[in-house]
Structures are given as structure tokens and as C-alpha cells.
Design a protein around this motif. Structure first.
Motif, PDB file in Angstrom:
ATOM      1  N   PRO A  12       0.799  -1.225   0.000  1.00 24.86           N
ATOM      2  CA  PRO A  12       0.000   0.000   0.000  1.00 24.86           C
ATOM      3  C   PRO A  12       0.833   1.276   0.000  1.00 24.86           C
ATOM      4  CG  PRO A  12      -0.094  -1.070   2.148  1.00 24.86           C
ATOM      5  CD  PRO A  12       0.576  -2.039   1.201  1.00 24.86           C
ATOM      6  N   LEU A  14       2.600   2.621  -2.134  1.00 22.44           N
ATOM      7  CA  LEU A  14       3.821   2.700  -2.956  1.00 22.44           C
ATOM      8  C   LEU A  14       3.514   3.206  -4.373  1.00 22.44           C
ATOM      9  CD1 LEU A  14       5.684  -0.447  -1.605  1.00 22.44           C
ATOM     10  CD2 LEU A  14       6.181   1.949  -1.113  1.00 22.44           C
ATOM     11  N   ARG A  20       5.097  10.946  -2.472  1.00 24.35           N
ATOM     12  CA  ARG A  20       4.855  10.643  -1.069  1.00 24.35           C
ATOM     13  C   ARG A  20       6.115  10.869  -0.224  1.00 24.35           C
ATOM     14  NH1 ARG A  20       4.846   4.469   1.137  1.00 24.35           N
ATOM     15  NH2 ARG A  20       4.197   4.972   3.255  1.00 24.35           N
ATOM     16  N   TYR A  25      11.323   8.766   1.136  1.00 21.53           N
ATOM     17  CA  TYR A  25      11.309   7.749   0.076  1.00 21.53           C
ATOM     18  C   TYR A  25      11.962   8.188  -1.237  1.00 21.53           C
ATOM     19  CZ  TYR A  25       8.059   5.539   3.311  1.00 21.53           C
ATOM     20  OH  TYR A  25       7.496   4.976   4.424  1.00 21.53           O
ATOM     21  N   ASN A  77       7.998  -5.579  -1.339  1.00 21.46           N
ATOM     22  CA  ASN A  77       7.965  -4.509  -0.339  1.00 21.46           C
ATOM     23  C   ASN A  77       6.537  -4.488   0.198  1.00 21.46           C
ATOM     24  OD1 ASN A  77       7.925  -2.266   1.238  1.00 21.46           O
ATOM     25  ND2 ASN A  77       8.931  -0.909  -0.245  1.00 21.46           N
ATOM     26  N   ALA A  79       5.360  -2.838   2.469  1.00 16.78           N
ATOM     27  CA  ALA A  79       5.029  -1.493   2.973  1.00 16.78           C
ATOM     28  C   ALA A  79       4.419  -1.613   4.380  1.00 16.78           C
ATOM     29  CB  ALA A  79       4.154  -0.760   1.973  1.00 16.78           C
ATOM     30  N   ALA A  80       3.323  -0.912   4.651  1.00 20.84           N
ATOM     31  CA  ALA A  80       2.785  -0.929   6.017  1.00 20.84           C
ATOM     32  C   ALA A  80       2.338  -2.327   6.453  1.00 20.84           C
ATOM     33  CB  ALA A  80       1.636   0.063   6.137  1.00 20.84           C
ATOM     34  N   HIS A  83       4.314  -4.603   8.985  1.00 24.10           N
ATOM     35  CA  HIS A  83       4.227  -4.495  10.440  1.00 24.10           C
ATOM     36  C   HIS A  83       2.888  -4.980  10.994  1.00 24.10           C
ATOM     37  CE1 HIS A  83       7.523  -1.987   9.205  1.00 24.10           C
ATOM     38  NE2 HIS A  83       6.719  -1.104   8.665  1.00 24.10           N
ATOM     39  N   HIS A 103      12.802  -2.736   1.821  1.00 23.48           N
ATOM     40  CA  HIS A 103      12.236  -1.454   2.275  1.00 23.48           C
ATOM     41  C   HIS A 103      13.132  -0.343   1.781  1.00 23.48           C
ATOM     42  CE1 HIS A 103       9.460  -3.667   4.702  1.00 23.48           C
ATOM     43  NE2 HIS A 103      10.478  -4.413   5.094  1.00 23.48           N
ATOM     44  N   ILE A 104      12.518   0.677   1.261  1.00 22.75           N
ATOM     45  CA  ILE A 104      13.267   1.823   0.721  1.00 22.75           C
ATOM     46  C   ILE A 104      13.978   2.555   1.858  1.00 22.75           C
ATOM     47  CG2 ILE A 104      13.003   4.054  -0.447  1.00 22.75           C
ATOM     48  CD1 ILE A 104      10.476   2.733  -1.816  1.00 22.75           C
ATOM     49  N   SER A 105      13.244   2.807   2.922  1.00 29.48           N
ATOM     50  CA  SER A 105      13.815   3.531   4.066  1.00 29.48           C
ATOM     51  C   SER A 105      14.459   2.552   5.037  1.00 29.48           C
ATOM     52  CB  SER A 105      12.701   4.313   4.783  1.00 29.48           C
ATOM     53  OG  SER A 105      11.751   3.416   5.324  1.00 29.48           O
ATOM     54  N   VAL A 107      14.016   1.230   8.150  1.00 26.02           N
ATOM     55  CA  VAL A 107      12.907   1.178   9.109  1.00 26.02           C
ATOM     56  C   VAL A 107      13.412   1.198  10.564  1.00 26.02           C
ATOM     57  CG1 VAL A 107      11.161   0.132   7.632  1.00 26.02           C
ATOM     58  CG2 VAL A 107      12.812  -1.343   8.756  1.00 26.02           C
ATOM     59  N   ARG A 110      13.459   4.536  12.293  1.00 24.54           N
ATOM     60  CA  ARG A 110      12.152   5.192  12.329  1.00 24.54           C
ATOM     61  C   ARG A 110      11.369   4.757  13.578  1.00 24.54           C
ATOM     62  NH1 ARG A 110       9.501   4.771   6.577  1.00 24.54           N
ATOM     63  NH2 ARG A 110       8.228   6.423   7.510  1.00 24.54           N
ATOM     64  N   ARG A 114       7.779   0.264  13.378  1.00 26.12           N
ATOM     65  CA  ARG A 114       8.319  -0.198  12.089  1.00 26.12           C
ATOM     66  C   ARG A 114       9.470  -1.192  12.261  1.00 26.12           C
ATOM     67  NH1 ARG A 114       5.838   3.268   8.320  1.00 26.12           N
ATOM     68  NH2 ARG A 114       5.412   5.296   9.249  1.00 26.12           N
TER      69      ARG A 114
HETATM   70  C1  DQA Z   1       8.428   0.920   3.685  1.00 30.27           C
HETATM   71  C2  DQA Z   1       8.541   1.128   5.200  1.00 30.27           C
HETATM   72  C3  DQA Z   1       7.199   0.902   5.879  1.00 30.27           C
HETATM   73  O1  DQA Z   1       7.325   1.107   7.282  1.00 30.27           O
HETATM   74  C4  DQA Z   1       6.170   1.873   5.345  1.00 30.27           C
HETATM   75  O2  DQA Z   1       4.910   1.611   5.923  1.00 30.27           O
HETATM   76  C5  DQA Z   1       6.104   1.894   3.871  1.00 30.27           C
HETATM   77  C6  DQA Z   1       7.319   1.749   3.078  1.00 30.27           C
HETATM   78  C7  DQA Z   1       9.736   1.270   2.939  1.00 30.27           C
HETATM   79  O3  DQA Z   1       9.839   0.899   1.787  1.00 30.27           O
HETATM   80  O4  DQA Z   1      10.616   1.938   3.519  1.00 30.27           O
HETATM   81  O5  DQA Z   1       5.040   2.119   3.290  1.00 30.27           O
HETATM   82  O6  DQA Z   1       8.173  -0.463   3.455  1.00 30.27           O
END
Ligand code: DQA
Length: 150
Positions: A12, A14, A20, A25, A77, A79-80, A83, A103-105, A107, A110, A114
Motif C-alpha cells: 500500500p 507505494l 509521497r 522515500y 515490499n 510497505a505498512a 508491520h 524497504h526503501i527507508s 525502518v 524510524r 516499524r
Molecule cells: C516501507 C517502510 C514501511 O514502514 C512503510 O509503511 C512503507 C514503506 C519502505 O519501503 O521503507 O510504506 O516499506
């Protein structure tokens, strides 16, 4: 011989990459990421199919279809859902295909919520904090694992 197929699954929000939270990101769009992965895969003789959904059930349905579609593995990925989703984890466990979690970031730099992933202990490898280039690293690793030893 038929090319091995890899599915890249994006969870979700992405679809909003590039717009965003660019400070987290970056400015690369999902389309640019998918294009780069497709080319990279073709170069190594793989067929790369990319899918994004904001819906947990849609991602689960896709994963269930993968064995019949002769998919060799996933780059995902979540995403949310990383977790939160036991259901998505169970879907990956059920099809038992190898996957790399990306994961791009970073985590771990953060919020504490996460730091927990429902996927990492099932994944071949986990990549996080490399920005959009993490997708290339994830794909390279998966292709290397799927490549027959020469
Ligand atoms: C993410 C990290 C997740 O915590 C976040 O909810 C995302 C993107 C990342 O790619 O860094 O939507 O998966």
C-alpha cells in the motif's frame, strides 16, 4: 527454454512514490523502479512482472496464483503490511516460494512500530535503507539464488 518469472510485489501507498514523503522515500516513481527492474531482469534472462496493490486481499490472491503461473520467486515490499499482516505472511509461507523483502527507508531508524516485520524470518534476505536502489539489490540477490550454478 521458458524464462524464469519473478514477481515484484509492492504494498500500500507505494503507487504514490515520487510524491509521497520524498524526504523519506526519494523522488523516484514506482514506474521508474519497475522499468529499471524489468530491464535488469531481461538482461539476465528473467521475466519480471510488477504488481502494486493497496489491498491486502488482492496481494494474497496474487501470491496464491503464483505457483500456477510458474513464478520462481518474489521481490516484495509489503510497505505498512510489513508491520501488521499475518495473513500476507501466511500466504507467502503457503506457496513456499523464495522471496527477498525490501524497504526503501531504513525502518530501524524510524518509529518503533516499524522495527517489527512479519516477513523477515521467512525471507531469503532483507534489504532496507538503500533507497530505491534497494530494489535492484533485492532482484540481483534473488536472480543469483535462482540461477543454476554454472
Ligand atoms: C516501507 C517502510 C514501511 O514502514 C512503510 O509503511 C512503507 C514503506 C519502505 O519501503 O521503507 O510504506 O516499506
Amino acid at each position: 527454454m521458458q524464462k524464469k518469472q519473478i514477481w515484484v510485489l509492492h504494498g500500500p501507498n507505494l503507487n504514490r512514490l515520487g510524491l509521497r514523503e520524498p524526504e523519506i522515500y526519494g523522488s523516484t516513481t514506482l514506474e521508474q523502479i519497475n522499468q529499471s527492474l524489468t530491464t535488469r531482469g531481461q538482461f539476465q534472462g528473467f521475466d519480471i512482472q510488477c504488481h502494486q496493490s493497496n489491498h491486502e486481499g488482492a496481494l494474497i490472491d496474487l501470491i496464491h496464483r503464483a505457483p500456477d503461473a510458474q513464478v520462481a520467486g518474489f521481490v516484495i515490499n509489503p510497505a505498512a503490511f510489513t508491520h501488521t499482516s499475518v495473513a500476507l505472511r501466511d500466504a507467502l509461507a503457503a506457496v513456499a516460494l523464495p522471496f527477498v523483502e525490501i524497504h526503501i527507508s531504513n525502518v530501524y531508524r524510524r518509529e518503533p512500530f516499524r522495527h517489527q516485520s512479519y516477513f523477515s524470518d521467512l525471507a531469503l534476505a532483507v534489504i532496507c535503507g538503500f533507497g530505491p536502489n534497494g530494489y535492484n539489490l533485492a532482484l540481483d540477490h534473488l536472480m543469483a539464488q535462482l540461477q543454476p550454478a554454472s
